[in-house]
Every structure is written in C-alpha cells, then in structure tokens.
Design a protein around this motif. Structure first.
Motif, PDB file in Angstrom:
ATOM      1  N   ASP A   1      12.521 -55.669 -23.560  1.00  0.00           N
ATOM      2  CA  ASP A   1      11.790 -56.789 -23.101  1.00  0.00           C
ATOM      3  C   ASP A   1      12.131 -57.115 -21.487  1.00  0.00           C
ATOM      4  OD1 ASP A   1      10.619 -57.012 -25.530  1.00  0.00           O
ATOM      5  OD2 ASP A   1      12.172 -58.550 -26.176  1.00  0.00           O
ATOM      6  N   ALA A   2      13.506 -56.635 -21.086  1.00  0.00           N
ATOM      7  CA  ALA A   2      13.947 -57.009 -19.522  1.00  0.00           C
ATOM      8  C   ALA A   2      13.166 -56.033 -18.852  1.00  0.00           C
ATOM      9  CB  ALA A   2      15.303 -56.856 -19.666  1.00  0.00           C
ATOM     10  N   LEU A   3      12.544 -54.872 -19.288  1.00  0.00           N
ATOM     11  CA  LEU A   3      12.432 -53.738 -18.253  1.00  0.00           C
ATOM     12  C   LEU A   3      11.012 -54.170 -17.374  1.00  0.00           C
ATOM     13  CD1 LEU A   3      12.509 -50.810 -20.447  1.00  0.00           C
ATOM     14  CD2 LEU A   3      13.969 -51.327 -18.855  1.00  0.00           C
ATOM     15  N   LYS A   4      10.231 -55.018 -17.964  1.00  0.00           N
ATOM     16  CA  LYS A   4       9.136 -55.598 -17.143  1.00  0.00           C
ATOM     17  C   LYS A   4       9.346 -56.529 -16.134  1.00  0.00           C
ATOM     18  CE  LYS A   4       8.059 -59.149 -20.824  1.00  0.00           C
ATOM     19  NZ  LYS A   4       8.810 -58.334 -22.127  1.00  0.00           N
ATOM     20  N   TYR A   5      10.802 -56.940 -16.111  1.00  0.00           N
ATOM     21  CA  TYR A   5      11.304 -57.892 -14.635  1.00  0.00           C
ATOM     22  C   TYR A   5      12.077 -57.016 -13.933  1.00  0.00           C
ATOM     23  CZ  TYR A   5      10.498 -61.006 -18.801  1.00  0.00           C
ATOM     24  OH  TYR A   5      10.201 -61.820 -19.937  1.00  0.00           O
ATOM     25  N   VAL A   6      12.479 -55.960 -14.124  1.00  0.00           N
ATOM     26  CA  VAL A   6      13.225 -55.299 -13.260  1.00  0.00           C
ATOM     27  C   VAL A   6      12.524 -54.241 -12.243  1.00  0.00           C
ATOM     28  CG1 VAL A   6      15.069 -54.842 -14.926  1.00  0.00           C
ATOM     29  CG2 VAL A   6      13.688 -53.339 -14.767  1.00  0.00           C
ATOM     30  N   GLY A   7      11.304 -54.421 -12.108  1.00  0.00           N
ATOM     31  CA  GLY A   7      10.395 -53.574 -11.395  1.00  0.00           C
ATOM     32  C   GLY A   7       9.716 -52.516 -11.906  1.00  0.00           C
ATOM     33  N   GLU A   8       8.870 -51.981 -11.155  1.00  0.00           N
ATOM     34  CA  GLU A   8       8.261 -50.814 -11.469  1.00  0.00           C
ATOM     35  C   GLU A   8       9.008 -49.528 -11.669  1.00  0.00           C
ATOM     36  OE1 GLU A   8       4.776 -50.643 -12.513  1.00  0.00           O
ATOM     37  OE2 GLU A   8       5.052 -52.430 -12.282  1.00  0.00           O
ATOM     38  N   PRO A   9       8.732 -48.824 -12.783  1.00  0.00           N
ATOM     39  CA  PRO A   9       9.531 -47.440 -12.930  1.00  0.00           C
ATOM     40  C   PRO A   9       9.421 -46.539 -11.896  1.00  0.00           C
ATOM     41  CG  PRO A   9       7.819 -47.367 -14.707  1.00  0.00           C
ATOM     42  CD  PRO A   9       7.882 -48.833 -13.811  1.00  0.00           C
ATOM     43  N   ILE A  10      10.299 -45.574 -11.611  1.00  0.00           N
ATOM     44  CA  ILE A  10      10.025 -44.273 -10.690  1.00  0.00           C
ATOM     45  C   ILE A  10       9.238 -43.278 -11.597  1.00  0.00           C
ATOM     46  CG2 ILE A  10      11.113 -42.705  -9.381  1.00  0.00           C
ATOM     47  CD1 ILE A  10      13.315 -45.001  -9.280  1.00  0.00           C
ATOM     48  N   MET A  11       8.171 -42.614 -11.182  1.00  0.00           N
ATOM     49  CA  MET A  11       7.788 -41.484 -11.872  1.00  0.00           C
ATOM     50  C   MET A  11       7.782 -40.186 -11.293  1.00  0.00           C
ATOM     51  SD  MET A  11       6.225 -43.778 -13.989  1.00  0.00           S
ATOM     52  CE  MET A  11       4.987 -42.773 -14.753  1.00  0.00           C
ATOM     53  N   ALA A  12       8.371 -39.232 -12.096  1.00  0.00           N
ATOM     54  CA  ALA A  12       8.435 -37.894 -11.540  1.00  0.00           C
ATOM     55  C   ALA A  12       8.333 -36.849 -12.663  1.00  0.00           C
ATOM     56  CB  ALA A  12      10.012 -37.916 -11.186  1.00  0.00           C
ATOM     57  N   GLU A  13       7.865 -35.787 -12.388  1.00  0.00           N
ATOM     58  CA  GLU A  13       7.742 -34.866 -13.292  1.00  0.00           C
ATOM     59  C   GLU A  13       9.022 -34.259 -14.188  1.00  0.00           C
ATOM     60  OE1 GLU A  13       4.763 -31.893 -15.045  1.00  0.00           O
ATOM     61  OE2 GLU A  13       4.748 -33.807 -14.020  1.00  0.00           O
ATOM     62  N   ASN A  14      10.050 -34.288 -13.378  1.00  0.00           N
ATOM     63  CA  ASN A  14      11.290 -33.823 -14.071  1.00  0.00           C
ATOM     64  C   ASN A  14      12.398 -35.040 -13.727  1.00  0.00           C
ATOM     65  OD1 ASN A  14      10.601 -31.314 -14.670  1.00  0.00           O
ATOM     66  ND2 ASN A  14      10.544 -30.837 -12.403  1.00  0.00           N
ATOM     67  N   PRO A  15      13.261 -35.220 -14.688  1.00  0.00           N
ATOM     68  CA  PRO A  15      14.507 -36.190 -14.272  1.00  0.00           C
ATOM     69  C   PRO A  15      15.160 -36.187 -13.114  1.00  0.00           C
ATOM     70  CG  PRO A  15      15.251 -34.484 -16.038  1.00  0.00           C
ATOM     71  CD  PRO A  15      13.588 -34.279 -15.605  1.00  0.00           C
TER      72      PRO A  15
END
Length: 636
Positions: free
Chosen positions: A398-412
């Motif tokens: 539930d906290a993820l929506k408060y910590v900022g947008e995720p980083i998107m990438a094809e690979n980790p």
C-alpha cells in the motif's frame, strides 16, 4: 617516559590556539588565507621521526592515542567521549574520514551536523588533544565499501584502490575539497593535526605499486606538511610501505608484537615504532557471538607494547554505532555483514560508559604521566521508557503509491545504476523489483544480498548467496513476481571490493528464460522517504498485518530525555527510525538484542517511532536501561 612530554600547552595557550585556528578557517573560507603573514602561519617544527624517537618541538614525544569516529557518535556526545579519552591519560585522538558519507553524490559534499569534521578536530584541540587524521580515501573501518562511495561502481571498468584513471580523478576531486578543510588544522599552521595516514592497510591489498606513491603525492600537493604514516597488519606490512613515509603496525597480541617488530626493523631500519591499531576488542557479524577481550589481557598487551618502546593507539577507544545502513561486511568463504552496534568491546561502551578496561588503562597511563590526570566525567544516565505499542500501520504494497513512480526497464538494474539521486544510483537500503509471470517453475538469479520473493503479496522464500534458486508454485493467469532486495552492507576488506554491486545482478530467470519488463522502486528510506507519508496514509494495526510493513507508534519522554536501549522481542528483522533518525537494523538471529537510542535524539513529549519489519511484528517495542549485545565469546 611521559605522556605529557614535549607538550607545552597551558590553558591560556589553548584558548589562543582555538582562536587562531578559528581565524584561519574564517579567512580560508573568505579566500584571504594568502594574506596571513608567514610568521603567523607556521610553528617551528611538527612531529618528526628522529632516530628511534618521535620529537615534537625538539622534545621527545610519546603518542598515547585512542580512536573515536565522529560519524558513529551523536555530535552532542563528542565532548563527553573526548573528555573521557583525555581523562584516561591519552594525548592523541585518531579518526577516519568516510568518503562515502561526505560525498554521497558525486561533487556534492556534506560536512554538516554529525559529519562536521572540522568541529570535531577543533573540539579535540580545545580539550587538549593532538590529532592523527586517517583520511583514506579507503579506510576499511567496518563501514560499507571501506568508506568508498558506491557511485564509483557505476563505471563497469572501475578498479578501486589503484591508479585507474576513473578512480584517481574521483579521489582528486574529493581530496581537493577535503584537504581545503583540514590543511589549516595542521600543527604547523597552529592546529592539532600532528600526523596524517596515507591510505589504510594497503599492503594486504597491493593491486598497484604506483597507488601508494600517488596517494602520498595527492596529500602533499594539497598542502599536507605533517608527518605521514602508513598502517598495516601482519599480512601486509612487507608490501604496504612507501618511500618517505613512516610505517606503523596493527595487531592484537604480544606474539604479533614480537613478529612485527622485526618486520619493522627490516622495512625501515631504526625509526620510531608505533602500533597504530591495538585492537581492544573486535567487531561482530549477524549470526555470530559478541566478541570480547579480557581487560587483564588488554592491560598486559598495552604494557608490553609500551615496554618495547612503541607509541600506541587504542582501536577502538570508543566504537559507537553503525547508525543507518553504514555497516560493512566480510566475504571470504561466507558473506557476513556487520551488526548495527560498533561497541567493539572497546574501552568505552557503545553508549560511552566506562568499562573495566578503562579503569585499568587509566591507572596504567597515570603511572606514566608524571602528573595527575583530569577526573573522569560523570556517566550519562540511562532510563527505561514505557513500552511503545504501534497503533498505525501500512503494508509495503500500500505504501508504494506514496514513494514515487517506479523505474521501468527491460532488464533488472542493480542499485548503483538505478537512475535516482541525480544519476548517482542508490547507495543504501532496499530495492523492490517487480515483473509479470504466467507460469510456475524454478526461479534463479544473483541476488545481493538478500531477496525476499513474493507471488503477488505472498512470501515464498528467499534468494541470497546460499540459495540461488527457488520454486515458484503453480499459478493461473498473470501474476506479479516481486523480489525485495536488501543491501546488507558492502564488503569493507578483502580482494573483491570491485564486485560489490547490490540488488539484482544480471538477469532473473524462470525455468532458464530471462524475465523482462521490470518495475523497480528505490526504497532508500532516507528522511524524505517518510515525508511522503501523511497521517491519512496510515491504518490501524490489523490482527493479521500483511508483511513487509511499516508500523508507527509513540515514545513518550520527559523534559530531559535520557539514553535508552530498544528491545524488539517478537519482531524478526527490520529497521527502526526515531524522529526521522535511522537507528539501524535489528535481526532476531543476533547477536545483539537491543538498539542504542541516544537521549539527545529524543524530545520532550511525543517521539515518533517507525519500524520497518520484513516478516513478523511483536506487540510492543520495549525500552531498557542496559544493553544486550548477545551471547559472548572470548577472542582467541
């Protein structure tokens, strides 16, 4: 033999000394340093090596030192710890300088608050102590990556502690800034710094014969004019010396003393002898016992060192605490990270209390001083506060929506190369990796250091150094695969410091096929991380919380808060934050069972307590007057 020989500093001179140093600092910051007359800038002579003796201003001088790291002690307690060092009969303070804390982002320096190195050195001068500075750039010190900043690892060809251009360019910029602060604090400019160490225990590493001469020149070119030293243990003394620099040794036993004495004589002939690190105890790793060294054994070894004609530095005189995530690790046959406490079984305890070692050593150094020692300062009181019962909670999901947008990438992407912190990557904390899968099977990959694996929000186990595969159970349709990876501490000593990337290292495979399209959350848990949480984001603690989760409670303190120790019985593994201060990690595998909470970090009345717990929450957070560092084991 006198601890005070060669020191002509009555109270008036100390006051004038502090005034001169402060004036130099102000003038330097105003770029007026060149206007100071040469006759005012320089004393006649600094610490020198003459024959078998150290000499300071033409008088034989014995270094009786003790190590205290300013970055491991709350600033409000610096004076207390230094006064206790002085009252033990010591005349010199030694401290490391952690590059990774002072330059957390490339080109951005922090020497404020608890990192105010200049204030720490000036305070030592005010109290009447000389200073030996150990600026690195590598310091070991059981700190993450030996004090080197993690953003160096963004360079795929990086060769730390060598003359590799990418490393020396970074060192040069750091030294430009650091030396501008410490050069005016040298003895010959009126300050307390009588010697400076060139790197640290390089003989045990010795990857590049040109490196130590480079560091020596880097110091001298930036205005270091005091005596230069190296410091090595028995593994590296034969390779760690550099021309024109006095070699010193590190050890713990009388047997090592006899061996290394002959090594020193062979390496540099008749020179003053010094044990730069006499190890008064030892550090601890998670899952191991708490190491202790008998006080009588310490006294016998210190006495033997002095009788053999050595000056000495007690490492540690006061260890302090690995607050936050700064602890390091070792990785030989097995990866082991250091615990939060850096008590070290030192002369002063983690909370600055006296030990049996203190009083035995005080009596010993008093017998050498020829003059009465100052009285030891009174102890700082401890207390047990009412237990903290967390009343609010938010799951990580539930906290993820408060910590900022995720980083998107094809690979980790590993932590150091995440596009965060203005391109400097993530140094400490956790990173959450997410991707979508449509089948079950064997999940495999390199996780550094510990990754809890989830199918949707259900934990199915861990990936780490020992467990590189895990079975993902049968699922239907699209499922979110999550791995919460913790940096438990980068290796601070050994051959493999270049390979200290954290997070997911390379691809993650399901049944041999590389997974793609990752979402990544940088969970560094800095103070601003929690500022994104408003009170409206928290729910009442349910009967069955979903983990991992954050728990919020209140510690009530009186008008004059005192030190205490927090015990998280019933909790499993996580981190505690008090009023935004990261007290460090706890883990029920031990050895330590309590976390040190300095009273100066508390305020009258309500104090916010946040616990990040990975697996299992206890009903309360207890407070104790005495620490519990776990099952003890004597050092062999």
């Amino acid at each position: 033999m006198s601890a005070c020989s060669g020191r002509r500093r009555p109270g008036l001179r100390l006051a004038l000394l502090a005034l001169v140093i402060l004036s130099f600092l102000v003038l330097r910051r105003l770029d007026w340093y060149h206007l100071i007359p040469p006759w005012l800038r320089h004393r006649q002579a600094g610490l020198q090596a003459k024959g078998q003796n150290f000499v300071l201003e033409d008088s034989t001088f014995w270094i009786f030192g003790g190590s205290i790291h300013y970055f491991r002690v709350p600033r409000e307690y610096w004076r207390d710890r230094l006064l206790k060092l002085k009252a033990c009969g010591l005349n010199t303070l030694t401290t490391y300088v952690p590059w990774n804390l002072h330059e957390p982002e490339r080109g951005k320096f922090d020497f404020s608050g608890n990192l105010d190195l200049e204030a720490f050195i000036l305070l030592a001068a005010e109290i009447g102590l000389w200073v030996i500075l150990r600026p690195g750039p590598y310091i070991c010190s059981e700190i993450d990556l030996g004090g080197l900043p993690s953003w160096l690892l963004q360079d795929p060809d990086m060769k730390l502690r060598t003359t590799y251009k990418g490393f020396t360019e970074a060192v040069d910029l750091y030294f430009d800034h650091l030396m501008s602060r410490v050069v005016p604090l040298q003895y010959k400019l009126g300050g307390p710094i009588i010697a400076v160490q060139v790197e640290n225990e390089y003989g045990s590493y010795h990857k590049d014969p040109a490196y130590m001469p480079y560091v020596k020149k880097a110091l001298e070119d930036r205005g270091i004019v005091e005596l230069l030293l190296t410091s090595d243990n028995k593994e590296g003394l034969s390779k760690g010396t550099v021309s024109g620099v006095l070699a010193t040794i590190n050890l713990q036993s009388q047997q090592e003393l006899q061996l290394l004495t002959s090594f020193l004589l062979h390496a540099q002939g008749v020179q003053p002898k010094m044990v730069m690190e006499y190890w008064t105890g030892w550090f601890d790793s998670w899952g191991d016992p708490h190491h202790i060294l008998d006080s009588s054994e310490v006294l016998k070894t210190v006495s033997a060192i002095i009788d053999a004609g050595f000056s000495i530095n007690l490492y540690m005189f006061h260890g302090g605490t690995n607050f936050g995530f700064i602890n390091g690790a070792l990785h030989y046959d097995e990866y082991k990270s250091d615990i939060t406490s850096y008590d070290y079984d030192a002369v002063l305890s983690e909370a600055g209390d006296y030990t049996a070692k203190y009083f035995k050593l005080r009596d010993f150094f008093s017998s050498l001083s020829g003059a009465p020692l100052p009285p030891p300062p009174g102890l700082l009181l401890k207390t047990a506060y009412e237990p903290v019962m967390p009343t609010f909670y938010v799951s990580l999901w539930d906290a993820l929506k408060y910590v900022g947008e995720p980083i998107m990438a094809e690979n980790p992407v590993n932590m150091e190369n995440l596009p965060v912190n203005e391109g400097n990557g993530q140094a400490f904390g956790y990173t959450l990796y997410e991707t979508t899968i449509t089948s079950s099977g064997v999940l495999s990959g390199r996780v550094r250091d510990r990754g809890q694996v989830f199918v949707n929000t259900v934990s199915i186990g861990f990936l780490d150094y020992k467990n590189e595969e895990i079975v993902v159970p049968l699922i239907q349709g699209y499922t979110v695969l999550r791995i919460l990876v913790e940096n438990r501490g980068r290796v601070n000593y050994g051959e493999n410091i270049d390979a200290q990337h954290k997070g997911l290292i390379g691809n993650l495979y399901l049944n041999g096929s590389a997974l793609k399209k990752f979402r990544m959350y940088s969970l560094d848990m800095k103070e601003k991380f929690f500022q994104r949480f408003s009170l409206d984001n928290w729910d009442s603690v349910p009967n069955e919380p979903t983990f991992p989760a954050f728990f919020l409670g209140v510690l009530m303190a009186g008008p004059s808060p005192l030190d205490t120790f927090l015990k998280l019985e019933g909790w499993e593994k996580g981190v505690v934050f008090i009023n935004g201060q990261n007290l460090g990690r706890y883990w029920n595998i031990g050895p330590q069972k309590t976390l040190y909470l300095p009273g100066v970090w508390l305020k009258k009345g309500i104090n916010q307590v946040i616990v990040f717990e990975e697996n299992m929450a206890g009903p309360v957070i207890q407070s104790m007057e005495i620490p519990n560092l776990g099952r003890q084991q004597y050092i062999d």
